[in-house]
Enzyme design. Structure first.
Site, PDB file in Angstrom:
ATOM      1  N   GLN A 229       0.815  -1.224   0.000  1.00  0.00           N
ATOM      2  CA  GLN A 229       0.000   0.000   0.000  1.00  0.00           C
ATOM      3  C   GLN A 229       0.845   1.269   0.000  1.00  0.00           C
ATOM      4  OE1 GLN A 229      -3.256   0.602  -0.283  1.00  0.00           O
ATOM      5  NE2 GLN A 229      -3.728  -1.565  -0.500  1.00  0.00           N
TER       6      GLN A 229
ATOM      7  N   HIS B  95      -0.018  -3.369  -9.470  1.00  0.00           N
ATOM      8  CA  HIS B  95      -1.338  -2.783  -9.775  1.00  0.00           C
ATOM      9  C   HIS B  95      -1.820  -1.803  -8.711  1.00  0.00           C
ATOM     10  CE1 HIS B  95      -4.265  -5.132  -7.198  1.00  0.00           C
ATOM     11  NE2 HIS B  95      -3.265  -5.989  -7.140  1.00  0.00           N
TER      12      HIS B  95
ATOM     13  N   CYS C 229     -16.496 -11.923   2.795  1.00  0.00           N
ATOM     14  CA  CYS C 229     -17.565 -12.912   2.746  1.00  0.00           C
ATOM     15  C   CYS C 229     -16.925 -14.284   2.893  1.00  0.00           C
ATOM     16  CB  CYS C 229     -18.305 -12.839   1.426  1.00  0.00           C
ATOM     17  SG  CYS C 229     -19.093 -11.253   1.178  1.00  0.00           S
TER      18      CYS C 229
HETATM   19  C1  LIG Z   1      -3.280  -5.712  -2.513  1.00  0.00           C
HETATM   20  C2  LIG Z   1      -2.462  -6.132  -1.340  1.00  0.00           C
HETATM   21  C3  LIG Z   1      -1.757  -7.342  -1.340  1.00  0.00           C
HETATM   22  C4  LIG Z   1      -1.901  -8.347  -2.453  1.00  0.00           C
HETATM   23  O1  LIG Z   1      -1.322  -7.940  -3.641  1.00  0.00           O
HETATM   24  P1  LIG Z   1      -1.826  -8.625  -5.016  1.00  0.00           P
HETATM   25  O2  LIG Z   1      -0.823  -8.201  -6.025  1.00  0.00           O
HETATM   26  O3  LIG Z   1      -3.192  -8.066  -5.284  1.00  0.00           O
HETATM   27  O4  LIG Z   1      -1.845 -10.084  -4.782  1.00  0.00           O
HETATM   28  C5  LIG Z   1      -0.964  -7.641  -0.255  1.00  0.00           C
HETATM   29  N1  LIG Z   1      -0.846  -6.796   0.777  1.00  0.00           N
HETATM   30  C6  LIG Z   1      -1.494  -5.615   0.804  1.00  0.00           C
HETATM   31  C7  LIG Z   1      -1.304  -4.709   1.969  1.00  0.00           C
HETATM   32  C8  LIG Z   1      -2.318  -5.241  -0.245  1.00  0.00           C
HETATM   33  O5  LIG Z   1      -2.977  -4.084  -0.187  1.00  0.00           O
END
Ligand SMILES: *Cc1c(COP(=O)(O)O)cnc(C)c1O
Length: 380
Positions: free
Chosen positions: A179, A201, A325
């Protein structure tokens, strides 16, 4: 109808420049980076250039960057791979109660396989305590994994202090920085991080590509076995286009960091000021200041986050509730429960996360829609 995307912590729009950067590797330069002829070497070169770029932006060495298929894979690999490779020293791991499920479920998997895990509590702002962490350290502690910032409430942990403590006790420190990349500057070297997960992403890159930074000299067991890619540590033909696009997105995100922080902080702070005025009993979740720029998370009275989410969706607003969920029931967020919210307030939470394309008008529209919902007593 207006369409307003306020869920940038879930994913971001892929930057056009990142899409542009990946196209040649989907079209003409389709070689396998493991092949020795020119077409293969071109892919290999693209990967190594991306690795150098990414390493430079985190102030680490290129050989310390390993490409993965996601943030989830990087987390799984860090937790399981570091635990297994270093288990001679011990089988105790320290993490927190508010980690992403990629970390929590990896730890739970290790618990079924002979490891012990301490899940640190957090205070009402979502912060761990350094004193608690130090108390939890044992002779057999091999790994500390604490997220840099939380995906639901945006609370930023004292990562530098955690790293110093881990150094003092000679324990490997991994942080899930998914994040944080693109929201805060990260000098992994200066912060003394041993391992860090990132995901493209979440900062304008494509889905399905991530990386693990691992400090040189730290032993890790493979998660994926097979070919000799990624210095024999992560098998599987690399996602060349995704890796190139991730490097491009990271470069753009970091170049624009100050601007991004400034803009999102203004939106966030205005929302934090205005939303609680809508009706009585609205509560902000997460730390007021030690908080990611674009994150707001509120519990609303009398209405579940999921119901509110659906009403917002009908008005073209995309947001998120922290609930998961599972099987037949909707479980309130483990993060909010750990922060001491009761089940009702945890179920009534909703997260809005701003991004670069959001404007003051988007926030005006959100405020207007929320006012309309809360003035309609038939709904509540
Ligand atoms: C989105 C997220 C992940 C997972 O990443 P992906 O590439 O979507 O598998 C792991 N940790 C945190 C804090 C995230 O926000």
């Amino acid at each position: 109808m207006k369409k307003i995307y306020l869920d940038h912590a879930a994913t971001t729009r892929t930057r056009p420049e990142a899409i542009e950067a990946m196209l040649p590797y989907l079209n003409n330069f389709y070689g396998n980076a493991a092949s020795i002829y020119e077409l293969g070497r071109q892919s290999k070169k693209a990967i190594e250039t991306a690795r150098e770029k990414i390493a430079g932006l985190f102030n680490v060495q290129p050989k310390e960057i390993f490409f993965t298929s996601s943030g989830t894979e990087a987390d799984n690999w860090a937790i399981k791979g570091l635990a297994y490779a270093n288990q001679k020293k011990g089988k105790h791991i320290i993490t927190s109660k508010i980690e992403h499920h990629a970390v929590l479920h990896s730890c739970q998997f290790l618990e079924k396989n002979g490891f012990e895990v301490t899940y640190l509590p957090v205070n009402s702002d979502g912060l761990i305590s350094i004193a608690d962490l130090e108390k939890a350290i044992r002779k057999d502690t091999v790994l500390i994994s604490i997220m840099f910032a939380n995906n639901e409430v945006g609370t930023i942990q004292p990562v530098s202090e955690i790293a110093k403590l881990a150094d003092r006790y000679n324990i490997i420190f991994h942080t899930d920085a998914v994040q944080v990349v693109g929201n805060l500057e990260i000098d992994a070297n200066k912060l003394s991080l041993d391992a860090m997960s990132i995901s493209a992403h979440k900062f304008g890159g494509p889905k399905g590509v991530g990386a693990l930074y691992l400090r040189d000299g730290i032993k890790i067991e493979n998660l994926l076995h097979g070919g000799s890619q990624e210095r024999d540590l992560r098998a599987g033909t690399q996602n060349v286009a995704g890796i190139v696009a991730m490097a491009k997105a990271l470069e753009l995100a970091i170049n624009d960091l100050k601007n991004h922080q400034h803009k999102l902080t203004l939106l966030r702070d205005r929302a934090i000021l205005e939303i609680p005025k809508i009706t009585k009993g609205i509560k902000l979740n997460g730390h007021r200041e030690k908080r990611l720029a674009g994150n707001i998370n509120f519990s609303f009275p009398k209405i579940s986050g999921d119901s509110l989410l659906m009403m917002l969706d009908m008005k073209g607003i995309a947001a998120s509730s922290g609930s998961a969920c599972s099987a037949l029931s909707i479980e309130p967020s483990h993060v909010l429960l750990a922060m001491g919210l009761d089940r009702q307030m945890a179920k009534n939470a909703i997260r809005f996360t701003f991004g670069d394309e959001n404007t003051d008008e988007d926030l005006d529209y959100l405020l207007a829609v929320l006012r309309e919902i809360f003035s309609n007593t038939n709904i509540l």
